[in-house]
Design a protein around this motif. Structure first.
Motif, PDB file in Angstrom:
ATOM      1  N   THR A 354       1.140  -1.338  -0.339  1.00 32.71           N
ATOM      2  CA  THR A 354      -0.050   0.419  -0.114  1.00 32.71           C
ATOM      3  C   THR A 354       1.057   0.866  -0.106  1.00 32.71           C
ATOM      4  N   PHE A 355       2.133   1.428   0.252  1.00 31.57           N
ATOM      5  CA  PHE A 355       2.903   2.522   0.476  1.00 31.57           C
ATOM      6  C   PHE A 355       3.315   2.596  -1.012  1.00 31.57           C
ATOM      7  N   VAL A 356       3.409   2.140  -1.621  1.00 29.53           N
ATOM      8  CA  VAL A 356       3.332   2.378  -3.267  1.00 29.53           C
ATOM      9  C   VAL A 356       2.229   2.673  -4.266  1.00 29.53           C
ATOM     10  N   THR A 375       0.691  10.191   4.142  1.00 30.84           N
ATOM     11  CA  THR A 375       0.860   9.998   4.916  1.00 30.84           C
ATOM     12  C   THR A 375       0.343   9.076   6.369  1.00 30.84           C
ATOM     13  N   PHE A 376       0.370   9.286   7.376  1.00 24.62           N
ATOM     14  CA  PHE A 376       0.892   7.868   8.263  1.00 24.62           C
ATOM     15  C   PHE A 376       0.992   7.911   9.912  1.00 24.62           C
ATOM     16  N   SER A 377       0.221   7.043  10.514  1.00 23.84           N
ATOM     17  CA  SER A 377       0.671   7.642  12.444  1.00 23.84           C
ATOM     18  C   SER A 377       1.809   6.708  12.236  1.00 23.84           C
ATOM     19  N   ARG A 378       2.556   7.788  13.172  1.00 25.19           N
ATOM     20  CA  ARG A 378       4.107   6.964  13.324  1.00 25.19           C
ATOM     21  C   ARG A 378       4.570   7.302  14.586  1.00 25.19           C
ATOM     22  N   PRO A 379       4.401   5.994  15.379  1.00 24.49           N
ATOM     23  CA  PRO A 379       4.659   5.850  16.359  1.00 24.49           C
ATOM     24  C   PRO A 379       6.141   5.771  16.943  1.00 24.49           C
ATOM     25  N   MET A 380       7.113   5.753  17.641  1.00 29.72           N
ATOM     26  CA  MET A 380       8.128   6.087  18.453  1.00 29.72           C
ATOM     27  C   MET A 380       8.220   4.905  19.515  1.00 29.72           C
ATOM     28  N   ARG A 381       9.357   4.078  18.710  1.00 29.32           N
ATOM     29  CA  ARG A 381       9.847   3.015  20.152  1.00 29.32           C
ATOM     30  C   ARG A 381      10.770   3.678  21.215  1.00 29.32           C
ATOM     31  N   LEU A 387       5.349   4.540  21.316  1.00 31.21           N
ATOM     32  CA  LEU A 387       4.433   6.265  22.497  1.00 31.21           C
ATOM     33  C   LEU A 387       3.409   6.394  20.611  1.00 31.21           C
ATOM     34  N   PRO A 388       2.817   6.641  20.357  1.00 31.21           N
ATOM     35  CA  PRO A 388       1.948   6.093  19.664  1.00 31.21           C
ATOM     36  C   PRO A 388       1.924   8.395  19.105  1.00 31.21           C
ATOM     37  N   ASP A 389       2.336   8.255  17.549  1.00 31.13           N
ATOM     38  CA  ASP A 389       2.269   9.444  17.508  1.00 31.13           C
ATOM     39  C   ASP A 389       2.895  10.954  17.850  1.00 31.13           C
ATOM     40  N   GLU A 390       4.738  10.127  17.676  1.00 28.92           N
ATOM     41  CA  GLU A 390       5.069  11.117  18.759  1.00 28.92           C
ATOM     42  C   GLU A 390       6.376  10.194  18.132  1.00 28.92           C
ATOM     43  N   GLY A 391       6.629  10.175  16.842  1.00 31.86           N
ATOM     44  CA  GLY A 391       7.578  10.168  15.576  1.00 31.86           C
ATOM     45  C   GLY A 391       7.020  11.618  15.158  1.00 31.86           C
ATOM     46  N   GLY A 392       8.375  11.575  14.041  1.00 29.24           N
ATOM     47  CA  GLY A 392       8.137  13.282  13.217  1.00 29.24           C
ATOM     48  C   GLY A 392       8.626  14.268  14.404  1.00 29.24           C
ATOM     49  N   ARG A 393       9.194  14.110  15.076  1.00 32.46           N
ATOM     50  CA  ARG A 393       9.839  15.401  16.242  1.00 32.46           C
ATOM     51  C   ARG A 393      10.137  16.498  15.210  1.00 32.46           C
ATOM     52  N   THR A 463      -0.017   2.718   8.799  1.00 28.95           N
ATOM     53  CA  THR A 463       1.083   2.882  10.016  1.00 28.95           C
ATOM     54  C   THR A 463       2.800   2.894   9.735  1.00 28.95           C
ATOM     55  N   ARG A 464       3.488   3.786  10.248  1.00 27.18           N
ATOM     56  CA  ARG A 464       4.649   3.658   9.513  1.00 27.18           C
ATOM     57  C   ARG A 464       5.926   3.421  10.570  1.00 27.18           C
ATOM     58  N   GLN A 465       7.142   2.578  11.405  1.00 32.74           N
ATOM     59  CA  GLN A 465       7.886   2.306  12.039  1.00 32.74           C
ATOM     60  C   GLN A 465       9.133   2.071  11.510  1.00 32.74           C
ATOM     61  N   ASN A 466      10.159   3.207  11.664  1.00 29.54           N
ATOM     62  CA  ASN A 466      10.970   3.297  11.066  1.00 29.54           C
ATOM     63  C   ASN A 466      11.867   4.039  11.728  1.00 29.54           C
ATOM     64  N   ARG A 467      13.937   4.159  11.505  1.00 27.98           N
ATOM     65  CA  ARG A 467      14.763   4.326  12.032  1.00 27.98           C
ATOM     66  C   ARG A 467      13.916   5.737  13.279  1.00 27.98           C
ATOM     67  N   HIS A 468      14.842   6.127  14.438  1.00 25.24           N
ATOM     68  CA  HIS A 468      14.590   7.394  15.087  1.00 25.24           C
ATOM     69  C   HIS A 468      16.039   7.626  15.545  1.00 25.24           C
ATOM     70  N   GLN A 469      16.405   8.824  14.689  1.00 24.72           N
ATOM     71  CA  GLN A 469      17.501   9.280  15.286  1.00 24.72           C
ATOM     72  C   GLN A 469      18.028   9.726  16.668  1.00 24.72           C
ATOM     73  N   PRO A 470      18.759  10.269  17.634  1.00 22.14           N
ATOM     74  CA  PRO A 470      18.730  10.331  18.831  1.00 22.14           C
ATOM     75  C   PRO A 470      18.639  12.098  18.544  1.00 22.14           C
ATOM     76  N   LEU A 471      18.401  12.257  19.863  1.00 20.69           N
ATOM     77  CA  LEU A 471      18.151  13.647  19.715  1.00 20.69           C
ATOM     78  C   LEU A 471      18.741  15.018  19.215  1.00 20.69           C
ATOM     79  N   ARG A 472      19.507  14.946  19.552  1.00 17.80           N
ATOM     80  CA  ARG A 472      21.076  15.594  19.195  1.00 17.80           C
ATOM     81  C   ARG A 472      21.109  15.601  18.040  1.00 17.80           C
TER      82      ARG A 472
END
Length: 536
Positions: A354-356, A375-381, A387-393, A463-472
């Protein structure tokens, strides 16, 4: 009332003002601020006024500064005229040139002033003809939110808008008139009244009906809100609605799926496998992996799963090393074979076909659509916690605020930095590409300016999950996004004076280290293709 090229609507507006009941004609006058009008607004207004011999209509020319400055100018002139005849208690009433006031609009306000009101907000009804049901629902939701902010169930209505508001001369003087704003001047005026301790009386009896038009030159306000509502109704889709086989039968253009990759050996194989059924049914012609010379075997994994792999450093090698994600996407245009280009991220752990299909669907079904954003719901682990919808900082803290300054309409995109983007090659090749993470921001703004919001679509991919970088580590990305937006919103010399391409980053050891951020943008591929060597 301010007016800019309102010849189609001004007659009805003046007629309604001339037909006021309960107020003697000599007790009021009408000031029409001609805001750089180039049409017959003035003539139409004067013609409508002749039906009311006692109506005094004054035409006040103004420069092309927008509705806010025009309203300020008109209300200043009204205050001056009232003060000149000694009416310190006089009423300055405001409406818009595309609105029709009720027959007792003035009488109701004067009665409120007699009872002690100094600021009045009238009820505004929108002419709903031509508005889609979905757009109306979205407007109702906004009105509920505004009512809650205005006092909840105790509020008569949520409006304090230029289409129907009134101030006494004393209140106008106390706040210094309408604040100088190009748009949302009424909102700023409301803030000034609150700060001055002047209560706003919101009355349902002070009524106007305003047009439900979506065109207009304001960046904010009702017409802009309705424009986005109409777009949401027409151009927002659920990704699951697009069937791969049906799309394959309907498509008339070739399709390349592009995956820019850097150290994604753990996810790239599964993503290519998920796309393979789309190749089998004839929807996708090519799966192209643009690899950043990954050391983890990404290229070998991609080839083993059937993708065509090109190293980004081998495309236009005379340009030197690839500058980042945007540069990889740009170089991909030089080697991709499809007419429709679908970019998808290669580090997604829950990728589905579906992403394509989602981002290709509107391009195949709607000839007027040239760019599609996922667009998608982007949780952060965080450890074992999701954590629901906490990705995409970076999206929420940088991209969305920058877009609100430069191109407010584009705030309707839920994930403006989503890597899942598809477009027509014919359009993508006309765009400059920032070499880094600013590419998604620039692409949205540039397509919006060249083709308009209705040429863009948004698709919910789940929903999409991918790598999350450190805040810094997000600082450099955020700066690239910010610069891509501000370079399109500021005068060139002003941006050049601000943007140094370097940021200071304090380390854990207390040492402050500079970090360079590339502000380079590749020229449109249509211009570059003829003069640059390309490895295919």
């Amino acid at each position: 009332m301010p007016a800019h090229d309102e010849e189609q609507r001004i007659g009805a507006c003046v007629t309604a003002l001339g037909a006021q009941r309960g107020v003697a004609p000599e007790a009021y006058e009408v000031i029409l601020v001609l805001d750089a009008c180039t049409d017959a607004t003035a003539d139409r207004a004067a013609a409508a006024a002749t039906a009311f011999p006692g109506l005094r209509l004054h035409l006040l020319p103004a420069g092309a500064h927008g509705a806010g400055p025009a309203r300020r100018l008109g209300m200043l002139e009204a205050a001056r005229r009232l003060e000149h005849v000694g009416r310190e208690d006089g009423l300055i009433a405001s409406t818009d040139a595309d609105s029709v006031v009720d027959p007792d609009w003035l009488r109701r306000q004067l009665d409120l002033v007699a009872d002690g009101a100094h600021a009045i907000g009238g009820l505004i009804e929108v002419d709903e003809e031509g508005l889609a049901p979905g757009a109306l629902r979205r407007r109702d939701t906004r009105l509920r939110d505004r009512r809650a902010a205005a006092g909840g169930a105790d509020a008569a209505h949520p409006f304090f808008s230029g289409a129907s508001l009134g101030l006494t001369v004393a209140a106008h003087r106390r706040v210094g008139g309408v604040p100088e704003r190009v748009a949302l001047e009424d909102q700023a005026l409301e803030g000034a009244l609150v700060a001055a301790g002047i209560p706003i009386v919101r009355s349902r009896a002070v009524r106007v009906r305003t047009s439900g038009r979506t065109e207009g030159r304001v960046r904010h306000g009702l017409s802009a809100d309705l424009r986005v509502d109409a777009w949401s109704d027409r151009r927002c889709y659920e990704g699951s609605r697009f069937d791969p086989s049906d799309l394959a039968r309907r498509r008339r253009e070739s399709v390349t799926v592009v995956l820019p990759c850097r150290e994604t050996a753990g996810t790239i194989g599964g993503i290519i496998d998920a796309i393979e059924p789309l190749v089998r049914v004839g929807l996708v012609d090519e799966v192209l992996v643009i690899d950043a010379d990954s050391a983890d075997g990404t290229a070998d994994v991609a080839r083993a799963h059937g993708a065509r792999v090109v190293q980004e450093s081998e495309v236009m090698p005379h340009l030197g090393p690839c500058g980042g994600k945007g540069d990889a996407m740009w170089r991909a245009l030089a080697v991709a074979r499809g007419d429709l280009i679908a970019y998808v991220d290669a580090d997604t752990t829950d990728f589905t076909p579906t992403f394509v299909t989602g981002i290709l669907g509107p391009l195949i079904d709607e000839p007027d659509v040239v760019l599609v954003k996922g667009t998608f719901s982007r949780p952060m682990r965080a450890g074992d916690t999701l954590l629901p919808d906490e990705g995409g900082r970076v999206t929420e803290l940088v991209a969305r605020p920058v877009l609100s300054l430069v191109a407010p309409e584009l705030g309707c995109f839920a994930q403006p930095l989503a890597g899942e983007t598809a477009g027509r090659r014919s359009v993508l090749e006309t765009l400059p590409f920032p070499v880094g993470y600013g590419v998604e921001t620039s692409m949205l703004i540039d397509v919006w300016r060249a083709h308009g919001l209705d040429a863009m679509a948004q698709v919910d991919l789940g929903t999409r999950q991918n790598r999350h970088q450190p805040l810094r580590a997000l600082g450099a990305m955020a700066l690239e996004v910010m610069c891509a937006g501000l370079s399109r919103g500021l005068p060139e010399d002003a941006f050049a004076a601000l943007a140094a391409g370097r940021m200071l980053v304090p380390g854990a050891d207390g040492t402050v280290r500079p970090r360079d951020v590339s502000l380079l943008e590749r020229p449109p591929m249509a211009e570059a293709r003829g003069s640059l060597s390309v490895v295919r």
